[in-house]
Design a protein around this motif. Structure first.
Motif, PDB file in Angstrom:
ATOM      1  N   GLY A 161       0.821  -1.210   0.000  1.00  0.00           N
ATOM      2  CA  GLY A 161       0.000   0.000   0.000  1.00  0.00           C
ATOM      3  C   GLY A 161       0.852   1.256   0.000  1.00  0.00           C
ATOM      4  O   GLY A 161       0.567   2.227  -0.727  1.00  0.00           O
ATOM      5  N   PHE A 162       1.919   1.248   0.794  1.00  0.00           N
ATOM      6  CA  PHE A 162       2.873   2.363   0.811  1.00  0.00           C
ATOM      7  C   PHE A 162       3.486   2.548  -0.581  1.00  0.00           C
ATOM      8  O   PHE A 162       3.583   3.670  -1.098  1.00  0.00           O
ATOM      9  CB  PHE A 162       3.957   2.087   1.848  1.00  0.00           C
ATOM     10  N   GLY A 163       3.892   1.423  -1.197  1.00  0.00           N
ATOM     11  CA  GLY A 163       4.477   1.499  -2.528  1.00  0.00           C
ATOM     12  C   GLY A 163       3.516   2.023  -3.570  1.00  0.00           C
ATOM     13  O   GLY A 163       3.899   2.779  -4.470  1.00  0.00           O
ATOM     14  N   PHE A 164       2.236   1.651  -3.446  1.00  0.00           N
ATOM     15  CA  PHE A 164       1.228   2.153  -4.384  1.00  0.00           C
ATOM     16  C   PHE A 164       1.057   3.663  -4.229  1.00  0.00           C
ATOM     17  O   PHE A 164       0.856   4.383  -5.213  1.00  0.00           O
ATOM     18  CB  PHE A 164      -0.096   1.422  -4.156  1.00  0.00           C
ATOM     19  N   GLY A 165       1.149   4.150  -2.997  1.00  0.00           N
ATOM     20  CA  GLY A 165       1.094   5.594  -2.782  1.00  0.00           C
ATOM     21  C   GLY A 165       2.236   6.301  -3.490  1.00  0.00           C
ATOM     22  O   GLY A 165       2.043   7.334  -4.155  1.00  0.00           O
TER      23      GLY A 165
END
Length: 711
Positions: A161-165
């Motif tokens: 999720g952090f990477g998608f942000g």
């Protein structure tokens, strides 16, 4: 102290170092009143664009966060991590842009002391971008692990999720910034150099400030967001594979990429202090100065990463299950195997930079041959540039293939992923050499517009020419690392999907996506074509967007020359309305970045959830987009960089010099190459990583679909 805190401490040390570099840059004087005024106009335009871009994106970010909070487990935490990723990516871009736009006038003033002083100011401002990107990325991921480590295997999805942000911001920053910068650059060059026959950065041209602004939004904020995504993506992919495979030793294999990244930050900081140059204006001497920083950091990373692995795994081998697709027996790898994989990534990254430097710098044959082809017209120059770009793909692709084969043979999918971590370990100093370029370019433009003495312009021109080469090298490094990161994320996608489906039990206990990925599976072939098609459509949309933005700038410049008496003639006291061109470029870029961005997010999800396509087609999509995208990105970046430096080669007094027919042909070639190297080519990096990141993030949804469709 827990090993996890060491990576957090390394990130904090990096931020402290970035503050130190900011202090050193800001100590320099802004220079004369004219220099200061031009610099402030660039800064105001760049920050205004960035803030309008972020305001445009906030609705997208909010909507996506709500969807993630509702659709994915653990409820709410993935959305929180997504917002953290967007916030830190925005923060890194904003800091880098602020410092870069304030360093251009200080570089001009520092050049008055010595060439080395000018180089150091521009490079330290680039180092702020580089060190800030890696520090915030590592701090963010370390905090996520420390805060949510109690979530078990779900910690992997939270990190994704952090990477998608990071990917969300990177996509729009790269695409929007690329459309802006090349729309302004191409429009300004066509109407100024070709139609009016006035020099580049001439203050009579209303588009020059928009062009200078574009250098910053594209190659500082855009490149920073691009590599922030690659950096965190490589760490996430490696940790996800370790977590999905239930690797032993208290999660040390999940921790290792964090430790290697921390080592890389410290070594990159050390590497920045090796960048020094004498008063020679020769390109070889300037290139050698920057190489010292990158090479020294790489050597330090190689040594200290071996030490870190020995400390973590001394006296024991490393045992893990499912390192290879479909293998249930467990595999045995040694710590030295992992180090060799990291080292392979380091070497591949350095050699990719060297190969791209060869094809794009005017001190070597390929670019000189493109310049010489201008003697027979624009057509032959463009043909030669296209052929050079195509040939230049051989070395980067071969190096990535070698790194993948070596790492896979030694450490399986985990080795492939950690190779990307190794390639990006020196990002702090590598990105500094790239972010340096726009500062040096702006310094040259300011020196021209402020009518600085000839010797000052000669030095800023030398720094600018170096910036063109380092920008091309940096783009090549970004493309190579994007391909490696996408491969790692694709491997993590397959590994995680296997685990999620098997958790359903019963007939799914031994399911493996590898069984569906074969040439006899029509869904796979369909997916490969869809992935390749995505790259072509994405390039077409971004190239067309640059054309539209450039047309707007050309029409506005023509209007001002007709409506403002004495402007084109250079009448004293008559100044153009620079802000109008900035506004036109901004509106065009923000309006046209949305469609390619939305397609990149939506298409993988549709392919993954449609019953007659599904995970096999999605796997093919990732394969097709990564392979096609890697080749297209290298081709476009290198042909564009070579055309640019062929023009610079002629402007240096070769083959007739400025104003000659050869020069006019080279300017046209450069305008074709501009969107190649600064818009479409670099944006492909984001496309292939984002689609892999989306696929990994929505694995739980795809897994539920598999078990429900066939039960």
């Amino acid at each position: 102290m827990d090993f996890w805190y060491y990576s957090l401490i390394a990130g904090v040390i990096g931020l402290v170092s970035a503050v130190y570099f900011i202090f050193k840059v800001m100590k320099e004087s802004r220079g004369t009143r004219d220099v200061d005024e031009i610099s402030r106009a660039i800064e105001i335009g760049a920050i205004a664009f960035l803030m309008r871009e972020y305001k445009t994106l906030i609705w997208f970010v909010v909507i996506v966060a709500i969807v993630l909070g509702v659709a994915l487990e653990p409820r709410g935490w993935v959305a929180c991590a997504y917002l953290m990723g967007t916030a830190l990516s925005v923060g890194a871009g904003y800091v880098g842009m602020r410092v870069g736009t304030r360093a251009n006038c200080r570089t001009v003033n520092a050049v008055l002391k010595s060439l080395n002083s000018g180089l150091r100011v521009a490079f330290m401002s680039g180092a702020v971008m580089g060190i800030t990107v890696v520090s915030l990325g590592l701090i963010g991921l370390s905090l996520i692990y420390i805060i949510w480590s109690g979530e078990g295997k779900d910690i992997a999805n939270i990190m994704v999720g952090f990477g998608f942000g990071a990917s969300s911001i990177a996509l729009f920053a790269r695409v929007g910034g690329g459309i802006y910068t090349k729309g302004a650059d191409v429009g300004s060059d066509l109407v100024g150099k070709i139609e009016a026959g006035i020099p580049e950065d001439d203050p009579r041209n209303p588009g020059v400030v928009a062009d200078n602004v574009g250098d910053n939004v594209g190659d500082i904020a855009g490149m920073g967001a691009d590599l922030f995504e690659s950096y965190v993506g490589s760490i996430i992919a490696t940790a996800s594979i370790a977590i999905a495979a239930d690797m032993a030793y208290d999660g040390k294999l999940a921790l290792l990429p964090f430790i290697i990244a921390g080592v890389g930050i410290l070594c990159s900081i050390a590497g920045t202090f090796f960048v020094r140059v004498g008063e020679q204006l020769k390109m070889q001497a300037l290139l050698a100065a920057l190489r010292k920083g990158v090479y020294s950091a790489s050597i330090l990373v190689a040594g200290f990463s071996l030490l870190a692995i020995w400390i973590m795994f001394r006296d024991e081998g490393i045992t893990g299950t499912n390192l290879m697709p479909g293998d249930q027996s467990g595999n045995f790898i040694e710590g030295i195997d992992i180090w060799i994989s990291i080292f392979a990534g380091l070497i591949a990254g350095v050699l990719i930079g060297v190969s791209i430097e060869y094809y794009t710098s005017d001190i070597y044959g390929p670019t000189k041959e493109i310049a010489k082809s201008s003697e027979t017209g624009t057509g032959t120059l463009i043909i030669k540039g296209l052929a050079t770009g195509m040939m230049s793909t051989i070395a980067p692709v071969t190096l990535v293939i070698a790194a993948v084969l070596i790492s896979y043979e030694l450490a399986g999918l985990y080795g492939v992923s950690i190779t990307a971590v190794g390639m990006l370990a020196t990002l702090g100093v590598t990105l500094a050499t790239d972010a340096y370029g726009p500062v040096a370019d702006n310094a040259g433009g300011i020196a021209e517009q402020a009518h600085m003495p000839k010797e000052v312009r000669q030095k800023t021109d030398a720094l600018d020419a170096l910036g063109n080469t380092t920008a091309a090298t940096g783009k090549g490094f970004a493309i190579g690392s994007a391909a490696m990161t996408a491969l790692g994320l694709t491997a993590a996608f397959g590994q995680t999907l296997n685990n999620k489906v098997r958790e359903a039990g019963g007939e799914w206990a031994t399911w493996n996506i590898a069984n569906d990925i074969s040439m006899e599976t029509p869904e796979l072939i369909v997916g490969v074509f869809i992935g390749a098609l995505m790259v072509m459509v994405f390039c077409a949309l971004t190239m067309n967007a640059v054309s539209k933005a450039a047309i707007g700038v050309v029409e506005e410049v023509r209007r001002q020359w007709k409506s403002i008496p004495g402007l084109l003639e250079g009448k004293p006291g008559v100044k153009p309305d620079y802000a109008k061109c900035v506004d036109i470029s901004t509106k065009s870029a923000l309006r046209q970045m949305l469609l390619p961005g939305i397609l990149a997010v939506v298409i993988p999800i549709i392919v993954g959830i449609v019953p007659f396509l599904g995970p096999a087609a999605l796997g093919g999509l990732l394969i097709g987009s990564t392979s096609t995208g890697f080749l297209m990105a290298v081709f476009m970046a290198n042909s564009g960089g070579a055309w640019d430096n062929a023009k610079k080669h002629i402007e240096a007094g070769n083959l007739g010099g400025k104003g000659s027919q050869n020069h006019k042909a080279a300017v046209v070639g450069d305008t074709v190459g501009d969107p190649f190297k600064d818009t479409s080519g670099p944006s492909i990096n984001i496309l292939i990583k984002l689609m892999a990141m989306i696929s990994l993030l929505f694995v739980p949804v795809f897994a539920d679909g598999i078990t429900s469709w066939f039960n």
